[in-house]
Design a protein around this motif. Sequence first.
Motif, PDB file in Angstrom:
ATOM      1  N   ARG A 104       0.847  -1.188   0.000  1.00 56.86           N
ATOM      2  CA  ARG A 104       0.000   0.000   0.000  1.00 56.86           C
ATOM      3  C   ARG A 104       0.884   1.239   0.000  1.00 56.86           C
ATOM      4  O   ARG A 104       2.084   1.171   0.247  1.00 56.86           O
ATOM      5  N   TYR A 105       0.262   2.398  -0.240  1.00 54.83           N
ATOM      6  CA  TYR A 105       1.005   3.637  -0.467  1.00 54.83           C
ATOM      7  C   TYR A 105       1.954   4.006   0.676  1.00 54.83           C
ATOM      8  O   TYR A 105       3.001   4.580   0.447  1.00 54.83           O
ATOM      9  N   LYS A 106       1.618   3.689   1.912  1.00 57.79           N
ATOM     10  CA  LYS A 106       2.467   4.068   3.045  1.00 57.79           C
ATOM     11  C   LYS A 106       3.850   3.427   2.975  1.00 57.79           C
ATOM     12  O   LYS A 106       4.785   3.895   3.623  1.00 57.79           O
ATOM     13  N   LEU A 107       4.024   2.365   2.193  1.00 56.20           N
ATOM     14  CA  LEU A 107       5.327   1.716   2.068  1.00 56.20           C
ATOM     15  C   LEU A 107       6.247   2.419   1.074  1.00 56.20           C
ATOM     16  O   LEU A 107       7.429   2.112   1.024  1.00 56.20           O
ATOM     17  N   VAL A 108       5.725   3.364   0.304  1.00 57.84           N
ATOM     18  CA  VAL A 108       6.528   4.024  -0.726  1.00 57.84           C
ATOM     19  C   VAL A 108       7.760   4.687  -0.125  1.00 57.84           C
ATOM     20  O   VAL A 108       8.872   4.548  -0.637  1.00 57.84           O
ATOM     21  N   HIS A 109       7.617   5.381   0.974  1.00 52.00           N
ATOM     22  CA  HIS A 109       8.741   6.103   1.584  1.00 52.00           C
ATOM     23  C   HIS A 109       9.225   5.439   2.871  1.00 52.00           C
ATOM     24  O   HIS A 109       9.951   6.047   3.642  1.00 52.00           O
TER      25      HIS A 109
END
Length: 135
Positions: A104-109
Amino acid sequence: MEVGRLGGLFFCGVCAVHNFSFPKQNKLKKKKHFQFVYQRGKAHANLFGAIYVMKGEGLQIGLAVGKKLGHAVVRNHIKRMMREAFRLHHEQIKPGYHLIWVARYKLVHAGLANFEMTLLTLCREAGILIESENG
């Protein structure tokens, strides 16, 4: 103290031999295998990702990173981090399961610690984590 490397094995001289490889037999690759796990597996999710778990032979994992998370470089980085987290902790996961880990998006950074925490949390929630006697 002798330190050496042979294939995926790491000899540190102090403790037993560690296996730090990620062999092909641990990977789910084909679309039909992914679809089977999506349809028959049980889903568990949190803010950082979701995991689909299904009984199977050995321990295999498939990684899913959607195009909404970024361009190819970003998606490949996320998959490398997911593979590394699995590689470091696959011995703590009960054998006999097929997993699909969806980012999910929270893993991008996120850093590697977040990837590890996400994997272990989702596996604990799914009941496939080997709990140690110490805690």
